[in-house]
Each structure stands twice: as C-alpha cells, then as structure tokens.
Design an enzyme around this catalytic site. Sequence first.
Site, PDB file in Angstrom:
ATOM      1  N   HIS A 356       0.781  -1.244   0.000  1.00 47.04           N
ATOM      2  CA  HIS A 356       0.000   0.000   0.000  1.00 47.04           C
ATOM      3  C   HIS A 356       0.802   1.278   0.000  1.00 47.04           C
ATOM      4  O   HIS A 356       0.242   2.363  -0.131  1.00 47.04           O
ATOM      5  CB  HIS A 356      -0.925   0.040   1.218  1.00 47.04           C
ATOM      6  N   LYS A 544      -9.098  14.318   3.864  1.00 44.11           N
ATOM      7  CA  LYS A 544      -8.274  13.106   3.921  1.00 44.11           C
ATOM      8  C   LYS A 544      -7.436  13.189   5.190  1.00 44.11           C
ATOM      9  O   LYS A 544      -7.457  14.223   5.858  1.00 44.11           O
ATOM     10  CB  LYS A 544      -7.380  13.004   2.682  1.00 44.11           C
ATOM     11  N   ARG A 545      -6.695  12.130   5.515  1.00 45.79           N
ATOM     12  CA  ARG A 545      -5.789  12.233   6.656  1.00 45.79           C
ATOM     13  C   ARG A 545      -4.856  13.434   6.469  1.00 45.79           C
ATOM     14  O   ARG A 545      -4.477  13.764   5.336  1.00 45.79           O
ATOM     15  CB  ARG A 545      -4.951  10.950   6.782  1.00 45.79           C
ATOM     16  N   LYS A 550       0.593  14.699   1.804  1.00 43.53           N
ATOM     17  CA  LYS A 550      -0.666  15.080   1.155  1.00 43.53           C
ATOM     18  C   LYS A 550      -0.756  16.599   0.950  1.00 43.53           C
ATOM     19  O   LYS A 550      -1.638  17.091   0.260  1.00 43.53           O
ATOM     20  CB  LYS A 550      -1.860  14.565   1.955  1.00 43.53           C
ATOM     21  N   THR A 652      -8.180   7.096  -2.980  1.00 43.49           N
ATOM     22  CA  THR A 652      -9.510   6.630  -3.387  1.00 43.49           C
ATOM     23  C   THR A 652     -10.527   7.755  -3.313  1.00 43.49           C
ATOM     24  O   THR A 652     -11.549   7.712  -3.999  1.00 43.49           O
ATOM     25  CB  THR A 652     -10.002   5.451  -2.518  1.00 43.49           C
ATOM     26  N   LYS A 656     -14.025   8.944  -5.583  1.00 41.03           N
ATOM     27  CA  LYS A 656     -15.350   9.289  -5.058  1.00 41.03           C
ATOM     28  C   LYS A 656     -15.789  10.649  -5.606  1.00 41.03           C
ATOM     29  O   LYS A 656     -16.948  10.839  -5.993  1.00 41.03           O
ATOM     30  CB  LYS A 656     -15.330   9.340  -3.522  1.00 41.03           C
TER      31      LYS A 656
HETATM   32  C1  LIG Z   1     -12.084   7.557   1.070  1.00 39.99           C
HETATM   33  C2  LIG Z   1     -11.724   7.912   2.455  1.00 39.99           C
HETATM   34  C3  LIG Z   1     -10.384   8.101   2.804  1.00 39.99           C
HETATM   35  C4  LIG Z   1      -9.246   8.029   1.805  1.00 39.99           C
HETATM   36  O1  LIG Z   1      -9.038   9.317   1.263  1.00 39.99           O
HETATM   37  P1  LIG Z   1      -7.746   9.665   0.384  1.00 39.99           P
HETATM   38  O2  LIG Z   1      -7.988  11.071  -0.042  1.00 39.99           O
HETATM   39  O3  LIG Z   1      -7.735   8.716  -0.768  1.00 39.99           O
HETATM   40  O4  LIG Z   1      -6.570   9.531   1.279  1.00 39.99           O
HETATM   41  C5  LIG Z   1     -10.087   8.423   4.116  1.00 39.99           C
HETATM   42  N1  LIG Z   1     -11.056   8.548   5.042  1.00 39.99           N
HETATM   43  C6  LIG Z   1     -12.356   8.385   4.743  1.00 39.99           C
HETATM   44  C7  LIG Z   1     -13.382   8.546   5.806  1.00 39.99           C
HETATM   45  C8  LIG Z   1     -12.736   8.050   3.442  1.00 39.99           C
HETATM   46  O5  LIG Z   1     -14.035   7.883   3.156  1.00 39.99           O
END
Ligand SMILES: *Cc1c(COP(=O)(O)O)cnc(C)c1O
Length: 811
Positions: A356, A544-545, A550, A652, A656
């Site tokens: 990952h 995101k985190r 990032k 991911t 979305k």
């Molecule tokens: C999809 C999702 C993530 C992943 O987000 P990235 O921008 O791809 O790091 C993290 N937390 C939640 C709650 C999500 O739904």
Amino acid sequence: MTAIDKKLFKKLYVNKFLEMHGIELKEGSNQQKYEALGSLVRDYVTRTWLKTNKKYNKTGEKQVYYFSMEFLLGRLLGDSLLNIGIRDVCREALAELNISLEELENLEQDQGLGNGGLGRLAACFLDSMASLNIPGHGCGIRYKYGFFEQKVIDGKQVEVSDNWLRQGNVWEKRNANKAEIVKFGGNIKVEENNGRLSFIHVNYEPVLAVPYDTPVVGYENDVVNTLRLWSAEAVSNEFDFSSFSRGDFLQAIEYKNSVESISQVLYPEDSFYEGKMLRLKQQYFFVSSGIQSIIRHFKKHGGNILELDEKVAIHINDTHPTLAIPELMRILLDEEGLPWEDAWRITENTISYTNHTILSEALEKWPIDMFKNLLPRIFMLVEEINRRYCEELWSKFPGQQNKIANMAIIGDGQVKMAHLAIVGSHSVNGVAKLHTEILKKKEMSDFYYLYPNKFNNKTNGITHRRWLLKSNPKLTKLLCDTIGDGFIKHPIDLQKFESHLDDKGILDELAKIKLQNKQKLAKTIFENEKIIVDPNSIFDVQVKRIHAYKRQTMNCLRIMDLYNKLIDNPNLDISPRTFIFAGKAAPGYYLAKNTIELINNIANKVNNDPRVNEKIKVVFMENYRVSLAEEIIPGTDVSEQISTTTKEASGTSNMKFMMNGALTVATLDGANIEIRDEVGNDNIVIFGLNADEVLNYYKNGGYSALETYNNDPRIKNILNDLINGKYHSDRDRFKTIYENLLTYNDEFFVLKDFDSYLKAQDKVDSLYREKDTWQRMCGVNISHSGIFSSDRTIEQYATGIWGSEVIYKNL
Ligand SMILES: *Cc1c(COP(=O)(O)O)cnc(C)c1O
C-alpha cells in the site's frame, strides 16, 4: 430475498418495535426506532445469510478471506437496505408512520475500525465481493474503541475515545461457540517421535479469541457474506475470588487486563509503523484465530488439507497480517503433520499480498527479541523460511553478499515483514499503475528480478453503491432517467451518459443537483461549525488524513497568498470560493496537528475580515469519517488531490469525487494518472513535478527551497506571514511548518510546486465562469468513473489473483 411491500413492512416493523421495547411506537425515541429497524433488517438478512453459507458448504466453491487490520465500514443501515433492494419501500412505509428513514439512518454510529484509505478499501471490497457473487469474507479485529473522535478546541485537535459500542451494535452476532485459543510467549519443547520432530508449546499465555460476525449484503443477489472480527478475552472469565491468594488474585486480574487490551483500541497511525509489542500482539491475535477457524471449517466440511490452496484464498491487506504465512505453516506442519515442501507450496499458493505504500516510515520491521519472546514457534518458522530462501538467493546471486543481506527476511536485528510477505505469497500487487511501476523498478526491484511473475497491478476502486447510489440520490436519479439503470450492475455503462452532455437540459440538471447538494452541505457546515457559506461559491475541498505528503500546507499557502492579493486589491476579480478541509492527524504527529491549527487560524482570520469574506471563506469540518465524507463529496465542485508525486500509492477519495461530478486539481500521482487517462487533459487540471523529476531530485539533489523563497516574492511574503504574528499572536506557533519548508529544504516540494499550483487554480477560476463548459467537464468525469468502481477491481483480483469464478448472476 422474498419481496416485501409497504403494508407488510409496516406490520413487521410495528411488531418488532413492540416486541423489542415493550411500548407503543408513538411513545418511542428515535434511538429506539432506529434499533427496531436495524434489528428487523438484521433478521431479514439472517435468513439469506444462512442460505448463502449452506450453499457455500454444499458447492465447495473456493472461499476468499480478506485479512485486514482495518475495516472502515461507516454506517450499515442505509447500505444494507439499498443492497437488499427495499430502501424505497422502507422509506415510504416509515413515512406513513410519520418516521423519517434518513433521520433514523443518521442516528447510527459509524463503525470506524480503520484510519483512512486502507480500511475504507477493505470495506468497499467486502461490498463488491458480495455483490459479484464471490464467496469473499473479511477477517479482522473487533476493536472496542475505533478510530478516535476528533474535537477542535481553540483551533487545535483534541482526541476523544470512540466508544462506538456504547449503544450496542445490532449488526454483529457473537459466536462464542466458534472461539479459538491463541498462544503467546512461553517456550518450545522439541521431542522426537518415530523420526519426526514435534514442537510442543509450553508455559504460554492463552488468549480466547471470540468471533463477532457481521453480515455483508450483496446488491440484489441473495448473497450475504461474513465479516468476522475477533475480540480478545481471558480464557476463563470466572474467577473464584476466595480461592486466590493475594498474589494469584492480582496476577489473575493482570492477566485479564493484559488479554483484553489486545482488542481494546485501533492504533491511530496511518502510513506509519508503530513498533509496539501490543501492535504485534494484535497482528498475531487476529491472524492466528482467523487461520485456525478457516482450517477448522475447511476440515469440518470434508476438505482435504493437501487441496487447501484450491479451495481457499487468503489475501493480506498490506503487511499487517503477514504472520498469516508462518501461522499457516505452523498449522500445516505441527498440527497436520505435512512435510515442509507440501506445507510451503500450499502456503505460497494460498496467500497473496497487497502493498500500500512506499513511504519508508511505514515499513514494518520487528525487533528479533520482541518477536522471538512473544511468538517463539512462529519465530523458529520464520528463521527456517529465511534459511531456505537465503539458500535460493545464494544460488541466484553468487557472491553478492550485500544484496543478499538486504533481501533477507531477518537482518539488522529485525524481522522484515514486507520481505516475508513477498517470499511467502504467490502474488504481490500495487494499487495503481505508477505505484506498481515504482515497486517493480525501484522499491522492490531486487524482488521483482527474483520473482517477476508475482508482481502485478490492481488499481484501487470504490463501491459506487455507497458513493453514488446511496450518497447522491439526486444524481443517481438523473442518471437512471437519462441512460437507464443498467449502470448499477455494470458501472462501466456510466459512459453512456457522455453522449447526453451536448444536451443543455442535462447540463442544467447537473448544475441544479450540484447546487442542491451544496445547499445541504452548507446547512451541515452551519450546524456543525457555525460558519455561513455561500452555496453559489466554488466549494473547493481537501478531505483526507492530515499528512505532510498530502500537502494540506500547500493548500493553506495558496489561501494565504490569495488573501494577501485580495487585501492589496479589493477589486480583484475572482469567483468566490469556499475552502473546505477535514481530516484527522495522528495524535503523536506534531506537524500534522500544527497544520490543523494553521487551517483553523487562517479560517478565523479570513472569515472575520469583512474586506474579503464576500469572496473567500475557510472551513475546517470536525471529525472526518465515512458518514461525513458521504455528505461532503456530493456537494464538492473542486477535488484537491495534491500529494507530492510518487508518494500517494493510489488515493480513493479522488475516485469518489469524480464519480460525484467534481473537477479534480491534481498532481500526476497514484490513480490521478489513470483518472487523467480516462477523462483526458481537458477535463482535469494537472500541475506540479512529474514522477521522474521528483525521483531525480531525491536521488541527485539539486533543489533549494531557499532559492525558491528568495526568487518568489509571493512565497517570501506568505512564509513570513507564518512567523510574523499575522495568524497567531504567538509567533512561534507555526514555526515547525516554516522550518520544514525552509530550514529542512521542503522534503515534499511544496514551494517547488507552488507556482504551478497557483496557475492551476487560476485555470479553475476561469473555467468556472463558463457554466456550461464546467458542467460538461463534471459530466465527463461522472461518465468515466465507472472503471473506478471496486467491482472492476474485485473482478481483477478474483480472476487474476484468487482464481475464483466470477459468476454474473441476475445481470
Ligand atoms: C475515502 C476515504 C479516505 C481516503 O481518502 P484519500 O484522499 O484517498 O486519502 C479516508 N477517510 C475516509 C473517511 C474516506 O471515506
């Protein structure tokens, strides 16, 4: 599943409520109404669940087990109803009882047993496996406390424990009769019987692993798979207090506490390795109980252990469950009495591994002493695996001692989990094209040379059922009305929408739906954060985190720059924007916490400055989690995917957002590249260094942050703003961020990419003014998002890795 109509549903629901709570419906609280509904749905699912299991036992189909330390499921009620196919009936029936389904759905606590992308991926995969009729089950840990709840106090993150089970959990079923024993510590006694050595584990600490099963409902296909989460308990919960001497008593209590601590809490670090003994204990705990129960079940139904790999596939999500390899070897050798060669062949054919991340701080390496003391028999097996593997290396790379030392499983006083995972599995996959290429050519190139056939790519995906059908009903309806509902079972058919994008009426509909979703989000922002935002402004979102790679800091810097420009020129002609952030920082990650504080202080300054707050607003939304993501994403115009190229393995949330008709501003990193390839350069805004440039700087140097700072007055100004008291009366408050960018030469190329980022944002601004062009771009993104459904991903895992049959039933 048997069809159900409104009338029948109402009757069942009213009865269920009465039976559960012993009062009449109209006297009940919403929480009680939610519990009754959840319980009714669970009962309804249970019948199909039993049928599915019976069928699997009868047909002997290959079973897939997805092992993951994290499953970030979010809420289950709405998605279960949707997948069963009765959400509309249920909504209408409840409405007739004056109950709002949405209100009840919103009462459900998120099941937050994961940190971020990796755990959410596991949840999307469960949904897709069930929906594609694949006998695929999850195996993990039932943490008593999930990912912490985030509060923001004085602009700073404060962590509150996530007591998600407080109100009970209607979805899980405790199966005490299927408990397993997991053994820690102790010693191994070796005995010889009839020429064969046997290894007897003595003086160990036994832990009872009790499974809690949650049904995973497939989409309208009569399949219910199982997510099995293990909880740690003392082997005997009943202490006869009088029989203990004082010392024994305290020891017994200590034992109980130490055992229960194993499944007490999820480690809140994302993309970061914690070398704590308890973490290693968690890993062996769920892997051992999971594998024991798989073998027990397999044998109970007449399986021949020599054919295990034909009937069972075990997938490990990152290296966290790598102990599955020596644990399966242990059972095959010590308990089943197989010779090493057979055991090894079966293990390798059964197990597959997903990598990952290439962040070095995320690589799991356990100190030998800790490993050996906690898992003495497993350590012996890892040593033997390593000995045989190194023999292979010596013959493959004669004389290349350094290379062999680097590739060994045990070295530098540590057990290297990624090496064990590669050696002990038949498939190693990356999660996006670029990531897999970097694994093959750089990070794992020696292993790729040794085992070229093991390596493959499986680009991540998201379940369109949760992330489109459920979270964006208005867009779903427009799509169904325009192209029919075929895309629900064949998400790739979303492509059909593209030919309708020359229709002005469709573009106006898209605009209308986006506006409605933004109004809803604006309302949530006001309720949660007490900030008024304008739904007609651009909703520009980074959720995101919080992590240096990032680059939330880069997003902050451009807002600071824009603020300066607006103060200098109040007539500056920009499209009004609302900058929305959300995300949690690991509790021990100072830089990330400092970034949250910076965002909140920028928000405070900007939102209270009447000179600019008609044009820009900044919002940090508290406690990012799946249910909040489901509200934010449909109301987003601009998706910020701005990681330093090469650092984000896939991402991911990028998928979305595109599926919900946002325009992506992105670096060519992770799956952003594949999104660009799908939509074309005209329908995404790309900026920044490419992978070769970044890798070249890391390898050869040549980047000076200070030089960039000295040559760009905008950067000079905003970096000075970080430390001149403008955003915080304590001038040292954001010094860490400042120093990371300047003193430590900006490891993540924030300043290097800054100019390019601003240009990308200017482009967004001008594109947004052309309303039809904008809607068309959003429409193209939706049309091309089908390939990012996790159904596509899972089909590739099933046919390319697990060797399972993918049967399209009911299509
Ligand atoms: C999809 C999702 C993530 C992943 O987000 P990235 O921008 O791809 O790091 C993290 N937390 C939640 C709650 C999500 O739904």
